[in-house]
Write an enzyme that holds these catalytic residues in place. Structure first.
Site, PDB file in Angstrom:
ATOM      1  N   HIS A 309       0.848  -1.192   0.000  1.00 22.90           N
ATOM      2  CA  HIS A 309       0.000   0.000   0.000  1.00 22.90           C
ATOM      3  C   HIS A 309       0.878   1.233   0.000  1.00 22.90           C
ATOM      4  CE1 HIS A 309      -3.072   2.903   1.190  1.00 22.90           C
ATOM      5  NE2 HIS A 309      -3.910   2.031   0.682  1.00 22.90           N
ATOM      6  N   ASP A 366      -7.962  -5.307   0.279  1.00 26.03           N
ATOM      7  CA  ASP A 366      -8.515  -6.189  -0.753  1.00 26.03           C
ATOM      8  C   ASP A 366      -8.139  -7.657  -0.573  1.00 26.03           C
ATOM      9  OD1 ASP A 366      -9.939  -4.330  -2.243  1.00 26.03           O
ATOM     10  OD2 ASP A 366      -8.118  -3.596  -3.194  1.00 26.03           O
TER      11      ASP A 366
HETATM   12  N1  ACO Z   1       4.094  -7.628  -4.777  1.00 27.74           N
HETATM   13  C1  ACO Z   1       5.451  -7.583  -4.981  1.00 27.74           C
HETATM   14  N2  ACO Z   1       6.196  -6.473  -4.841  1.00 27.74           N
HETATM   15  C2  ACO Z   1       5.550  -5.348  -4.467  1.00 27.74           C
HETATM   16  C3  ACO Z   1       4.180  -5.324  -4.231  1.00 27.74           C
HETATM   17  C4  ACO Z   1       3.440  -6.521  -4.391  1.00 27.74           C
HETATM   18  N3  ACO Z   1       2.121  -6.551  -4.185  1.00 27.74           N
HETATM   19  N4  ACO Z   1       3.797  -4.067  -3.884  1.00 27.74           N
HETATM   20  C5  ACO Z   1       4.917  -3.334  -3.920  1.00 27.74           C
HETATM   21  N5  ACO Z   1       5.991  -4.109  -4.261  1.00 27.74           N
HETATM   22  C6  ACO Z   1       7.396  -3.680  -4.332  1.00 27.74           C
HETATM   23  C7  ACO Z   1       7.660  -2.819  -5.554  1.00 27.74           C
HETATM   24  O1  ACO Z   1       8.002  -3.611  -6.673  1.00 27.74           O
HETATM   25  C8  ACO Z   1       8.782  -1.940  -5.050  1.00 27.74           C
HETATM   26  O2  ACO Z   1       9.953  -2.714  -5.061  1.00 27.74           O
HETATM   27  P1  ACO Z   1      11.405  -1.996  -5.305  1.00 27.74           P
HETATM   28  O3  ACO Z   1      11.572  -1.055  -4.150  1.00 27.74           O
HETATM   29  O4  ACO Z   1      12.369  -3.116  -5.318  1.00 27.74           O
HETATM   30  O5  ACO Z   1      11.280  -1.294  -6.626  1.00 27.74           O
HETATM   31  C9  ACO Z   1       8.422  -1.706  -3.593  1.00 27.74           C
HETATM   32  O6  ACO Z   1       7.643  -2.845  -3.195  1.00 27.74           O
HETATM   33  C10 ACO Z   1       7.625  -0.438  -3.330  1.00 27.74           C
HETATM   34  O7  ACO Z   1       6.426  -0.526  -4.112  1.00 27.74           O
HETATM   35  P2  ACO Z   1       5.853   0.618  -5.017  1.00 27.74           P
HETATM   36  O8  ACO Z   1       5.351   0.019  -6.289  1.00 27.74           O
HETATM   37  O9  ACO Z   1       6.827   1.751  -5.108  1.00 27.74           O
HETATM   38  O10 ACO Z   1       4.647   1.085  -4.136  1.00 27.74           O
HETATM   39  P3  ACO Z   1       3.484   2.028  -4.579  1.00 27.74           P
HETATM   40  O11 ACO Z   1       3.117   2.817  -3.390  1.00 27.74           O
HETATM   41  O12 ACO Z   1       3.797   2.783  -5.822  1.00 27.74           O
HETATM   42  O13 ACO Z   1       2.279   1.009  -4.973  1.00 27.74           O
HETATM   43  C11 ACO Z   1       0.507  -0.526  -4.716  1.00 27.74           C
HETATM   44  C12 ACO Z   1       1.327   0.607  -4.070  1.00 27.74           C
HETATM   45  C13 ACO Z   1       0.006  -0.070  -6.094  1.00 27.74           C
HETATM   46  C14 ACO Z   1      -0.701  -0.807  -3.854  1.00 27.74           C
HETATM   47  C15 ACO Z   1       1.407  -1.778  -4.846  1.00 27.74           C
HETATM   48  O14 ACO Z   1       1.814  -2.199  -3.571  1.00 27.74           O
HETATM   49  C16 ACO Z   1       0.709  -2.913  -5.590  1.00 27.74           C
HETATM   50  O15 ACO Z   1       0.720  -2.933  -6.807  1.00 27.74           O
HETATM   51  N6  ACO Z   1       0.045  -3.864  -4.848  1.00 27.74           N
HETATM   52  C17 ACO Z   1      -0.683  -4.917  -5.493  1.00 27.74           C
HETATM   53  C18 ACO Z   1      -2.055  -4.408  -5.968  1.00 27.74           C
HETATM   54  C19 ACO Z   1      -3.000  -4.161  -4.820  1.00 27.74           C
HETATM   55  O16 ACO Z   1      -3.167  -4.974  -3.916  1.00 27.74           O
HETATM   56  N7  ACO Z   1      -3.673  -2.979  -4.871  1.00 27.74           N
HETATM   57  C20 ACO Z   1      -4.670  -2.602  -3.870  1.00 27.74           C
HETATM   58  C21 ACO Z   1      -4.156  -1.472  -3.009  1.00 27.74           C
HETATM   59  S1  ACO Z   1      -5.338  -1.042  -1.782  1.00 27.74           S
HETATM   60  C22 ACO Z   1      -6.451  -0.108  -2.608  1.00 27.74           C
HETATM   61  O17 ACO Z   1      -6.168   0.618  -3.513  1.00 27.74           O
HETATM   62  C23 ACO Z   1      -7.839  -0.233  -2.221  1.00 27.74           C
END
Ligand code: ACO
Length: 431
Positions: A309, A366
């Protein structure tokens, strides 16, 4: 607004000269640099792709502390609201700023019930929609189409609520239920004024196929899920709603845009994606290690859905409530759901894995909600619609707040241009 301004509190050295900026502070000690002067004094802008560190407004609706896993709405902890309130009560709180007393609640609920119908022309419109549409596509465009029915009525506010607000809260579940039934060749069901909000939605979808006691159990769980979805401050869809509204577009246009933003799998669409992922794991023999490795592999676009998140760097407090709702629902319905075990094992492995620990990746809202919807017999494609029904309250609360904000301006971020430098025009014959 309880916003304290600390004049000349931040000093920034830029190109050899010092500029002085104000700082603002909210009631939970969150501080921000007031960046408006930055460009006028220096010509420099703040570049922040994805708005990870940009405050777009001051808001009095919801507070989140992502490090501590705290969420409260208008000062009331979410877990207390979920344990004690109906969804309509929380919707009122978000929009009006205070919990309703008995009389206020009666009026508000009465207004919603009075508007819980789809008129013949709206039904006609819905009947012409391709049944193979995704329900989020239908919902977004039908909400936008409500402009044609109600957009220019110029009504007075009624019991302090805009009738557009009432209509959106009242009609969204019915539009969703209509879609569900039509797709299955079943007719429209009228709302029952003796039923509560979530109960009416389930009744409008499933009709009498569900015994009364079961319907009540499901409705109770759904009310809680709608509450945990109701608001989450400046998330992608809420910011979209505010942004559309900032141009002066009407409420239906703004909410239609919010629905589109919520649909995406990185936002509200994740609840559908989580179940797809869990079902895939089940079908492929329950190999969780491969899924975890795939999620960690940077050359693979796959992410562990329902994990991570932008704001929470600890367990999402909404996921805690969602898990309790799932456990309670399955027990009361007497349903065995193997996906729960898969989800819990996936959570255990991920939260012990260095990759996820180092990046503070925990289950988000979620991760468990889809299991609850599945146990209720709601089809996967409708999961994000459930989220929409809850988030509608938050979107509308933010719209009301935004429209009442005398400092509001059109939302218009800037950019850093990286294209071709200016060059002579080349006529087509010479290209
Ligand atoms: N699985 C694997 N790796 C992940 C995940 C994941 N679910 N989420 C984040 N990471 C990693 C990224 O690849 C990044 O790695 P790095 O530092 O090596 O590059 C690091 O963790 C930081 O993640 P970001 O993508 O920079 O985080 P951001 O805040 O931009 O994205 C998000 C947040 C979109 C929710 C992301 O965690 C994700 O895609 N999760 C999966 C989808 C999901 O569950 N969405 C629902 C969110 S809750 C809502 O909106 C109601």
């Amino acid at each position: 607004m309880n916003l304290t301004t600390h004049t000349d509190a931040a000093r920034l050295n830029l190109n050899g000269s010092e500029i002085v900026l104000d700082m603002v502070e909210g009631i939970e000690n969150e501080k921000a640099i007031d960046g408006l002067k930055l460009r006028s004094q220096t010509g420099v802008i703040n570049l922040d792709p994805g708005y990870g560190n940009t405050g777009s407004c001051a808001s009095a609706i919801t507070f989140l502390d992502g490090e501590k896993g705290v969420i409260h709405h208008r000062g009331y902890e979410l877990k207390e609201l979920a344990a004690n309130c109906s969804f309509l009560e929380v919707a009122y709180l978000l929009m009006a700023g205070e919990l309703p007393n008995k009389g206020e609640y009666r009026n508000w609920e009465g207004l919603v019930k009075d508007n819980s119908y789809l008129g013949p022309s709206l039904q006609e419109l819905l009947n012409h929609y391709p049944v193979r549409s995704h329900p989020m596509a239908l919902l977004a465009s039908v909400v936008l189409s409500l402009t044609g029915f109600y957009g220019d009525l110029g009504e007075e506010k009624f019991y302090q609520f805009d009738m557009d607000v009432v209509r959106l809260i009242a009609k969204t579940p019915l539009i969703a239920a209509h879609f569900y039934r039509r797709k299955r060749g079943m007719g429209y069901i009228y709302a029952d004024p003796d039923m509560g909000y979530a109960e009416n939605f389930l009744h409008s979808m499933f009709s009498k196929r569900i015994p009364e006691e079961r319907l009540k159990i499901m409705a109770d769980a759904l009310e809680k899920l709608l509450i945990i979805h109701a608001d989450h401050e400046q998330n992608c869809s809420t910011s979209t709603v505010r942004m559309i509204s900032s141009s002066g577009a009407n409420v239906y246009a703004a909410i239609g845009g919010g629905i589109g933003a919520l649909w995406g799998p990185l936002h509200g669409g994740a609840n559908e994606a989580v179940i797809n992922m869990l079902e895939y794991i089940e079908m492929s023999g329950g190999d969780l290690t491969t899924v975890i490795e795939k999620a960690k592999d940077k050359s693979d676009p796959f992410k562990l859905m329902g994990f991570g998140h932008r704001v929470y760097k600890t367990y999402d407090p909404r996921a805690v409530i969602a898990k309790q709702v799932v456990d309670d629902l399955l027990e009361k319905l007497g349903v065995e759901e193997p996906l729960v075990d898969t989800a819990m094992e996936l959570e255990r492995i991920a939260t012990e894995d260095e990759y996820f620990v180092k990046r503070n990746l925990y289950p988000n809202v979620d991760f468990y909600t889809g299991i609850a919807y599945k146990a209720m017999g709601i089809p996967k494609e409708m999961f994000t619609v459930m989220f929409t029904m809850g988030r509608m309250a938050g979107w509308l609360a933010h719209l009301l707040e935004f429209q009442a904000d005398e400092n509001r301006r059109i939302c218009r971020p800037r950019q850093i241009y990286v294209g071709h430098p200016i060059r002579p025009f080349v006529p087509m014959v010479e290209r």
